[in-house]
Design an enzyme around this catalytic site. Structure first.
Site, PDB file in Angstrom:
ATOM      1  N   GLU A 234       2.907   4.555   8.581  1.00  0.00           N
ATOM      2  CA  GLU A 234       3.305   5.214   7.340  1.00  0.00           C
ATOM      3  C   GLU A 234       2.069   5.483   6.504  1.00  0.00           C
ATOM      4  O   GLU A 234       1.160   4.663   6.439  1.00  0.00           O
ATOM      5  CB  GLU A 234       4.289   4.322   6.569  1.00  0.00           C
ATOM      6  CG  GLU A 234       4.918   4.999   5.361  1.00  0.00           C
ATOM      7  CD  GLU A 234       4.118   4.830   4.087  1.00  0.00           C
ATOM      8  OE1 GLU A 234       4.354   5.589   3.129  1.00  0.00           O
ATOM      9  OE2 GLU A 234       3.246   3.934   4.050  1.00  0.00           O
ATOM     10  N   SER A 235       2.009   6.680   5.903  1.00  0.00           N
ATOM     11  CA  SER A 235       0.902   7.067   5.046  1.00  0.00           C
ATOM     12  C   SER A 235      -0.409   7.018   5.839  1.00  0.00           C
ATOM     13  O   SER A 235      -0.538   7.707   6.845  1.00  0.00           O
ATOM     14  CB  SER A 235       0.863   6.170   3.806  1.00  0.00           C
ATOM     15  OG  SER A 235      -0.074   6.633   2.869  1.00  0.00           O
ATOM     16  N   ALA A 236      -1.385   6.224   5.417  1.00  0.00           N
ATOM     17  CA  ALA A 236      -2.610   6.104   6.199  1.00  0.00           C
ATOM     18  C   ALA A 236      -2.317   5.632   7.615  1.00  0.00           C
ATOM     19  O   ALA A 236      -3.038   5.971   8.557  1.00  0.00           O
ATOM     20  CB  ALA A 236      -3.578   5.144   5.512  1.00  0.00           C
ATOM     21  N   HIS A 480       6.378   8.900  -2.434  1.00  0.00           N
ATOM     22  CA  HIS A 480       5.582   8.358  -1.342  1.00  0.00           C
ATOM     23  C   HIS A 480       5.705   6.837  -1.321  1.00  0.00           C
ATOM     24  O   HIS A 480       5.602   6.166  -2.342  1.00  0.00           O
ATOM     25  CB  HIS A 480       4.120   8.749  -1.531  1.00  0.00           C
ATOM     26  CG  HIS A 480       3.232   8.339  -0.410  1.00  0.00           C
ATOM     27  ND1 HIS A 480       3.192   9.020   0.784  1.00  0.00           N
ATOM     28  CD2 HIS A 480       2.347   7.322  -0.282  1.00  0.00           C
ATOM     29  CE1 HIS A 480       2.315   8.442   1.589  1.00  0.00           C
ATOM     30  NE2 HIS A 480       1.793   7.400   0.966  1.00  0.00           N
TER      31      HIS A 480
END
Length: 564
Positions: A234-236, A480
């Site tokens: 997730e994300s990075a 986010h």
């Protein structure tokens, strides 16, 4: 001024934290033990799940191994008590100014923040959680988790696979959950010409790759099948998943076999980036060198390796971070190094130099809101153009950036949080900036990637989604990081149940529909009409992936000038 705690609470919503829950009582039976070639690993049991947390998978990256690629373990470690809290890698603690407390006040009294503790350089460990009934003959599929945190924060301390494993056991389609610790911030992604010359770029990605190799070597002893690994982030962590597909020009093999067969990317995919020795990278490197007191050293990189831990930590954290005005114009991120990541990820994708695996990829509806809270001096279109020119896209002219900005109406009702009319306009350009940041880094970058993937590899199944279940949250919307709580089962409800069921089907069968219980709509391949599965608050639906088409077209046609 915001306190560090307030900033930390904000970043908890950015995906580095999951709620604190009461730990289940340890079962009173013999502690589970697994014999590896280099250690005897002792774990703990609860709820029919054996957990082994903090298993070393590499030599400690300390001393001369600081800022070096990870090295496999060569000696015998004896008995490893994998029952406590794994050490986190050094974190990039940030300060954030001028965010009104009332925006995040409701989070302070909810269990969304868990402080990362026990951080240090000796942090390259891996967690394994499995059904207690699993044996080396079980050959269970493996879900390999890569945490997010802007390449600045994060740790396996914060993620527990119990909810996913319990659901898999209840449905007789057991899985094994693995989470890898990797270096972040200046310890894992320091740029600069010296770093490139030394072959020490993108260390966090190399940590992840060594963790995958550890799984290939050892997961069978825990009951897993090394040929049935799905990588998930997730994300990075999602950006890392893409980069694992792109490393070594798409070669994801180890000893002749693929390290993973599927990929899941939550809120992140391809990030076009300039080389590790680009001017921005050099500015970051020289700032760290200066703050560490190494500017006059004959060998600056050797000096950085020799200073004490606190000195290097403070130096690494002296550059702008994700909660600063720079926002997602990150100081630390994967950059092309000519060796492991041979070119910008977007160019590797367009060249077809990716591991060809089925994938799920999706976003939250309002990805950009959390990254747009502090830029309250941006009040006009020209301010927006200047902001992107100064902090983000140095390869683009102001005329090109003005054309990009103009694809987003100067109308609060068109901005993010989307579908909220003129409400939630924190400052004059807030919703417009939030829409742009969310699209450029996440939502429309995802669509551009899917277009490329389906043109290059039409035979590879791809599935995409949009999360809209937080629509009613003021200022932030479905922001986010909100998917972390949902995916890990900490916010019970239809979205959590849906995501877990579809993901378990994908991990087992590389198809989110196969084995998913009755009552869930069929998730079509993205190539079949470019449809998204829309995770709403009380139901799931299908949504055409064609919103903000003019902006998407501009992004696709100008990727070469939109490098961070």
């Amino acid at each position: 001024m915001w306190s560090l705690l307030t900033a930390a609470v904000l970043f908890a919503r950015l995906s580095i934290a999951v709620p604190t829950t009461a730990a289940p009582a340890i079962e009173k039976r013999a502690a589970p033990t697994v014999q590896l070639d280099y250690a005897t690993v002792v774990g703990s049991s609860a709820l029919g799940i054996d957990s082994f947390k903090g298993i070393p998978y590499a030599q400690p990256p300390v001393g001369k191994l600081r800022l070096k690629p990870p090295q496999p373990i060569t000696g015998d470690l004896g008995t490893v008590q994998a029952t406590g809290l794994p050490r986190a890698c050094p974190q990039m603690y940030l300060k954030s100014d001028d965010i009104p407390d009332d925006i995040l006040g409701r989070f302070i009294n909810t269990p969304v923040f868990q402080k990362i503790t026990h951080a240090g350089e000796d942090c390259l460990t891996i967690n394994v959680q499995k059904p207690s009934s699993a044996t080396p003959e079980s050959k269970l599929p493996v879900l390999f988790w890569i945490f997010g945190g802007g390449f600045e924060f994060g740790s396996t301390q914060l993620y527990d696979g119990t909810s996913l494993i319990l659901r898999s056991m209840a449905q007789n389609r057991d899985i094994i959950f693995v989470a890898v610790n990797y270096r972040v911030g200046g310890f894992g992604f320091l740029p600069g010409a010296d770093i490139k010359k030394d072959g020490s770029a993108n260390l966090g990605l190399l940590d992840q790759r060594l963790g995958l190799q550890w799984v290939a070597e050892n997961i069978e002893k825990f009951g897993g099948d090394p040929e049935k690994v799905t990588i998930w982030g997730e994300s990075a962590g999602a950006i890392s998943v893409f980069d694992q597909m792109a490393l070594y020009d798409g070669d994801n093999t180890y000893k002749g076999k693929p390290l993973f067969r599927g990929a899941i990317m939550n809120s992140g995919s391809v990030i076009p980036a300039d080389p590790v020795d680009c001017p921005k990278g050099e500015v970051v490197y020289e700032k760290v060198v200066e703050e560490a007191g190494c500017s006059k050293a004959t060998d600056k990189l050797d000096c950085l390796r020799s200073v004490d831990y606190t000195t290097f930590l403070n130096a690494a954290n002296s550059v702008p971070g994700i909660l600063s005005y720079n926002s997602v114009a990150l100081s630390y991120l994967p950059r092309p190094d000519g060796k492991a990541l041979t070119a910008s990820p977007d160019k590797l994708g367009r060249s077809g130099l990716l591991a060809k695996v089925p994938l799920i990829i999706g976003d939250q509806e309002d990805e950009g809101t959390l990254f747009s809270l502090v830029q309250n001096n941006i009040t006009t279109t020209e301010h927006l153009v200047d902001y992107f020119s100064t902090y983000f896209f140095h390869g683009a002219t102001k005329e090109q950036l003005r054309a990009l900005v103009d694809t987003y109406p100067n109308d609060p009702s068109a901005g993010s949080p989307f579908r909220t009319g003129n409400l939630n306009q924190l400052y004059p350009q807030y919703k417009r900036l939030a829409a742009m940041l969310g699209d450029l880094v996440f939502t429309l970058s995802r669509r551009v990637f899917l277009d490329i993937a389906n043109s290059k590899f039409p035979e590879i199944p791809t599935y995409s989604y949009l999360g809209t279940y937080g629509h009613i949250i003021p200022i932030l919307g479905t922001s986010h990081g909100s998917d972390v709580l949902t995916s890990f089962g900490y916010t019970p409800g239809i979205p959590s149940t849906s995501i877990q069921n579809y993901y378990l089907s994908f991990v087992n069968n590389l198809d989110p529909n196969k084995g998913t219980p009755l009552g869930f709509p069929k998730w079509p391949r993205w190539s079949e009409g470019k449809m998204l599965l829309n995770f709403e608050a009380v139901k799931n639906s299908l949504l055409k992936d064609d919103f903000r088409g003019e902006s998407a077209k501009y992004l696709e046609e100008h990727t070469d000038i939109l490098h961070i």
